[in-house]
Design a protein around this motif. Structure first.
Motif, PDB file in Angstrom:
ATOM      1  N   ARG A   1       0.819  -1.210   0.000  1.00 32.43           N
ATOM      2  CA  ARG A   1       0.000   0.000   0.000  1.00 32.43           C
ATOM      3  C   ARG A   1       0.855   1.263   0.000  1.00 32.43           C
ATOM      4  O   ARG A   1       0.549   2.222  -0.713  1.00 32.43           O
ATOM      5  N   ARG A   2       1.904   1.276   0.793  1.00 34.00           N
ATOM      6  CA  ARG A   2       2.736   2.482   0.866  1.00 34.00           C
ATOM      7  C   ARG A   2       3.332   2.819  -0.504  1.00 34.00           C
ATOM      8  O   ARG A   2       3.403   3.992  -0.893  1.00 34.00           O
TER       9      ARG A   2
ATOM     10  N   GLU B   1       0.687   4.063  -2.963  1.00 40.53           N
ATOM     11  CA  GLU B   1       0.292   5.421  -2.640  1.00 40.53           C
ATOM     12  C   GLU B   1       1.314   6.451  -3.088  1.00 40.53           C
ATOM     13  O   GLU B   1       0.957   7.567  -3.470  1.00 40.53           O
ATOM     14  N   ARG B   2       2.601   6.079  -3.100  1.00 38.47           N
ATOM     15  CA  ARG B   2       3.655   7.067  -3.315  1.00 38.47           C
ATOM     16  C   ARG B   2       4.333   6.999  -4.686  1.00 38.47           C
ATOM     17  O   ARG B   2       4.833   8.008  -5.167  1.00 38.47           O
TER      18      ARG B   2
ATOM     19  N   SER C   1      -6.528   4.011  -5.643  1.00 42.07           N
ATOM     20  CA  SER C   1      -6.808   4.293  -4.230  1.00 42.07           C
ATOM     21  C   SER C   1      -7.514   3.144  -3.522  1.00 42.07           C
ATOM     22  O   SER C   1      -7.566   3.112  -2.294  1.00 42.07           O
TER      23      SER C   1
ATOM     24  N   ARG D   1      -8.739  -2.368  -0.397  1.00 43.05           N
ATOM     25  CA  ARG D   1      -8.493  -1.589   0.815  1.00 43.05           C
ATOM     26  C   ARG D   1      -9.768  -1.481   1.641  1.00 43.05           C
ATOM     27  O   ARG D   1     -10.877  -1.362   1.096  1.00 43.05           O
TER      28      ARG D   1
ATOM     29  N   GLU E   1      -8.649  11.321   1.241  1.00 43.63           N
ATOM     30  CA  GLU E   1      -7.699  11.966   0.354  1.00 43.63           C
ATOM     31  C   GLU E   1      -8.451  12.494  -0.863  1.00 43.63           C
ATOM     32  O   GLU E   1      -9.526  11.995  -1.224  1.00 43.63           O
TER      33      GLU E   1
END
Length: 809
Positions: free
Chosen positions: A132-133, A136-137, A202, A231, A240
């Motif tokens: 996930r990290r 997301e980035r 997302s 998720r 977000e």
């Protein structure tokens, strides 16, 4: 003085004593914190203990020359006991082992996200995952998670054979055969392959690609699986929002290279027209004490110029692409042992051409792909966490259509306008319609149940079964029922700025040819997929895990036509994972992997069968007057020239099957880095291909340097083509084969707590004798002459990705 002597004596004993050190990991490889590790003499009496820290390490002083017992305990995990042989004086014995977790299905544990470990201590699966990290980035192309998978070993961007072909290949195989799952359930577009729903970025907590030696739980692919985990909402409300704009040049960098075969000026002009805007919202949290919710919506709008040219000028066309992606999930915990999840996802992808080159906007291509998946899953924890059951039901839909443009209609023919150019003619305009109609819909119901239980002596048994039934409707697929005309502009068709319009073509225009589908065939059929598996994950020792499984798959398309049901797709699989040292793993695996057929294999055989579609062209003196050509229903097939007719699996079908072997290892370097090396071999058989039952035996010789009319080969066919008959009598059979060999190398480095780097390099070769479901041999049925490097062969592939998290106050 006495006190000093005593203290000095104790220090000397400690210096001469032995120690037991190591790392405790959960079964997947993550270090376990809070494990109580105790050392005791085998004849009784505790010696010492330690509690593992965040890195899972422990260190316990121990006596020498006597047998010892190590025990490890942690709430939520099976206890572990290990016998330790006598230690030598001042020896430091390194021990690594794993602990199996008990099943906890309260809503907090179901929705929890987990980091990716440096070592995999569970099995021998190759491929990789993106947590996930990273999702997301990491920067992505159009926020498409599939593009991030290209950074994994064994995965690459695919080369397809149609505009909407799947974009990902595993081990150089055709992208149609990759299996896509969402939370373990089907997410495949059944007609030709690829994801049914394009899941918003997302909405994902993990993206995993299983390339080789994966669990018997996953099937229906002879190469690999793309498994996405969705998720869930967290314990606190969070959200977000994003707005991305890619305005194109001059902010975009100009491409440093021009694709091969493309004119540099045309390529630069097309790049100037590219623009993208994206908007999205996502959020979730606790709706009630035992209920978590999460949802997201994303919109992407793109425009891109397309360059085409004629003999007289270069045209700039434009394509508009819009995509909506939606996702929602609700998790409710009924008790600490019962949790239910309801999730739904949908995507709507529209592409609309606005004219390009000689093609007028009214005759351009438009495409719509709409997919939905809605699933209900209930998880139960049994026997105090030593067993569990997951029961799921999912209903999915998919629509794939090529509707007419706003300025056209299904009743219009396509008209290609030619002008004289010496003794030849050249096309200068295309108006009316796109001349291609496709309208396919799919509805699928899947039922799935997986039961897991721990039994004596470290065995974890998993048993599962599922069935997925799809109903397809193919309302139209082929040329426009109104046909297509080729006409000659003899100065009587006005143009509008190098473009023509349908309304300006006069009724007395000279017709060069007329093409129409003699029999539009509607195909409404079904496909049912069955799967059953059993798997035993045996912890032979706390450091050695042996996984053995057996899977059975059945695709009922193999029972259609002249084929006999292929019921012997039993797939034994085995993998070994040995934690040789606390920071080193050796692993290997072998197994059989059965795939399924794209429904198009069945649909095409019906659609182009003896009573199916047949496209025919009337030219020269046989050409009708403009707009007076016969429609589909008025044609007498017995008067048509010979073409291609398909028979329904007259040589039989067997499901694709691959044999896979892997061997390799992983090693931690310190506590912040890990390297892995794996050798992979895959041999695939029973790939579908087109076989000519009336093949020409002439072949191609060294003196054949020019193209010949197709009739030149008729005399070499067993059955001579005649009016109302056939030239090619083809069928789909499953004799295709492919081989893949590769060496995977990967490095993962946690530079700091806020900086992670992944680098991998793959050296591989992929070869086959057929590339797609409808591929024909160049010479008769000589597929042995087609054995060559695959179109998706990626001999050298290197990739790197890094994630950095800014410090928060």
């Amino acid at each position: 003085m006495f006190a000093v002597l005593v203290a000095g004596s104790a220090a000397a004993v400690e210096a001469q004593g032995a120690r037991v050190a190591g790392v405790v990991r959960e079964q997947g490889g993550r270090p376990l914190v809070g494990v109580i590790v105790q050392i005791a003499a085998r004849n009784g009496g505790s010696v010492g203990s330690d509690t593992t820290g965040s890195d899972g390490t422990f260190l316990v002083a121990a006596p020498t020359a006597i047998p010892l017992l190590l025990s490890a305990r942690r709430i939520g995990f099976e206890p572990v006991t290990i016998t330790i042989s006598p230690l030598a004086n001042v020896e430091r014995r390194a021990i690594g082992f794993t602990m199996s977790s008990l099943v906890r299905l309260d809503v907090v544990n179901v929705v929890a996200e987990r980091d990716r470990p440096l070592l995999d201590t569970r099995g021998a699966t190759t491929g990789g995952s993106i947590a996930r990290r990273e999702l997301e980035r990491l920067p992505t192309d159009a926020r498409d998670p599939i593009t991030l998978a290209y950074t994994l070993p064994g995965v690459a961007q695919a080369t397809g054979f149609f505009g909407d072909a799947p974009k990902l290949t595993i081990n150089g195989a055709n992208a149609l055969y990759t299996q896509y799952t969402l939370d373990g359930l089907e997410n495949n577009e059944g007609f030709l392959g690829g994801p049914r729903v394009e899941v918003p970025l997302s909405a994902l907590s993990n993206l995993e690609v299983l390339a080789n030696s994966y669990s018997a739980e996953f099937g229906r692919s002879s190469n690999g699986v793309v498994n996405m985990t969705t998720r869930a909402g967290g314990d606190v409300w969070s959200g977000e929002a994003f707005v991305y704009s890619r305005p194109g040049l001059p902010l975009d960098a100009r491409a440093a290279t021009v694709p091969r075969g493309t004119r540099a000026d045309d390529f630069r002009r097309a790049q100037e027209g590219f623009k993208r805007a994206q908007f999205g919202l996502a959020g979730g949290g606790p709706l009630a004490v035992n209920t978590r919710v999460f949802g997201t919506v994303e919109l992407t709008r793109e425009t891109e110029d397309r360059i085409a040219s004629t003999a007289s000028t270069v045209f700039t066309g434009r394509e508009q692409r819009d995509s909506w992606k939606l996702f929602g999930r609700v998790d409710h915990g009924w008790s600490p042992t019962q949790t239910t999840t309801l999730r739904t996802a949908a995507s709507i992808i529209d592409r609309a051409g606005e004219g390009s080159g000689i093609v007028a906007p009214e005759a351009d291509i438009t495409t719509r792909r709409v997919g939905t998946v809605t699933a209900l899953t209930h998880r139960s924890s049994l026997r105090g966490g030593r067993a569990s059951n997951d029961a799921s039901a999912q209903f999915s839909t998919f629509l794939w259509a090529f509707p007419p443009t706003v300025a056209s209609s299904r009743g219009r023919p396509q008209v290609t306008i030619f002008q004289a150019a010496g003794d030849d003619t050249v096309a200068v305009g295309v108006v009316g319609s796109s001349n291609f109609i496709f309208d396919e819909a799919e509805r699928q119901l899947q039922l799935r149940d997986v039961f897991e239980s721990r039994i004596a002596d470290g065995h974890r048994i998993r048993i599962g079964a599922d069935v997925a039934r799809s109903q397809f409707t193919l309302g139209a697929s082929q040329t426009n029922p109104a046909g297509s005309y080729a006409v000659l502009d003899e100065g009587n068709i006005p143009s509008r700025g190098n473009r023509y319009a349908f309304g300006d073509v006069p009724s007395d225009v000279r017709v060069l040819s007329y093409t129409v589908d003699a029999a539009q065939k509607q195909v409404d059929l079904s496909q049912t997929l069955y799967g059953v598996f059993v798997e035993d994950q045996w912890r032979a020792t706390p450091a050695l895990t042996v996984t053995a499984g057996l899977r059975w798959d059945y695709d009922d398309i193999t029972s259609r036509g002249a084929s006999i049901a292929d019921l012997d797709n039993f797939q034994p699989r085995a993998a070994v994972n040995w934690l040789v040292r606390p920071s080193m793993v050796l692993r290997g695996g072998a197994g059989l992997y059965a795939g399924k057929f794209p429904y198009a294999v069945y649909s095409d055989a019906i659609q182009f069968g003896p009573d199916g579609n047949q496209t025919v062209t009337f030219d020269g003196a046989a050409a009708p007057r403009y707009l007076q050509g016969p429609r589909t229903a008025t044609l007498d097939r017995s008067t048509l020239p010979p073409g291609e007719v398909r028979e329904l699996f007259s040589l039989g079908l067997e499901q694709p099957m691959s044999t896979q072997f892997t061997l390799g290892g992983q090693a931690e370097i310190g506590r912040t880095a890990a390297i892995s090396i794996d050798g992979v071999w895959t041999g695939t058989r029973n790939l579908p291909r087109s076989w000519d039952l009336n093949a020409s035996t002439r072949g191609i010789g060294p003196n054949d340097v020019t193209s010949l009319p197709v009739v030149q080969g008729d005399q070499f066919r067993p059955v001579q083509p005649v009016t109302g008959g056939y030239r090619r009598l083809s069928t789909t059979e499953s004799g295709g084969r492919a081989d893949y060999a590769g060496l995977y190398t990967a490095l993962r480095l946690n530079v700091r707590r806020d900086l992670t780097l992944d680098v991998n390099y793959v050296l591989s070769r992929s070869r086959n004798d057929t590339e797609d479901i409808n591929f024909n041999a160049t010479q008769g049925n000589r597929f042995d002459l087609e054995w060559a490097d695959a179109v998706n062969d990626r001999r050298h592939k290197a990739s790197a990705r890094a994630t950095w998290t800014a410090a928060r106050s």
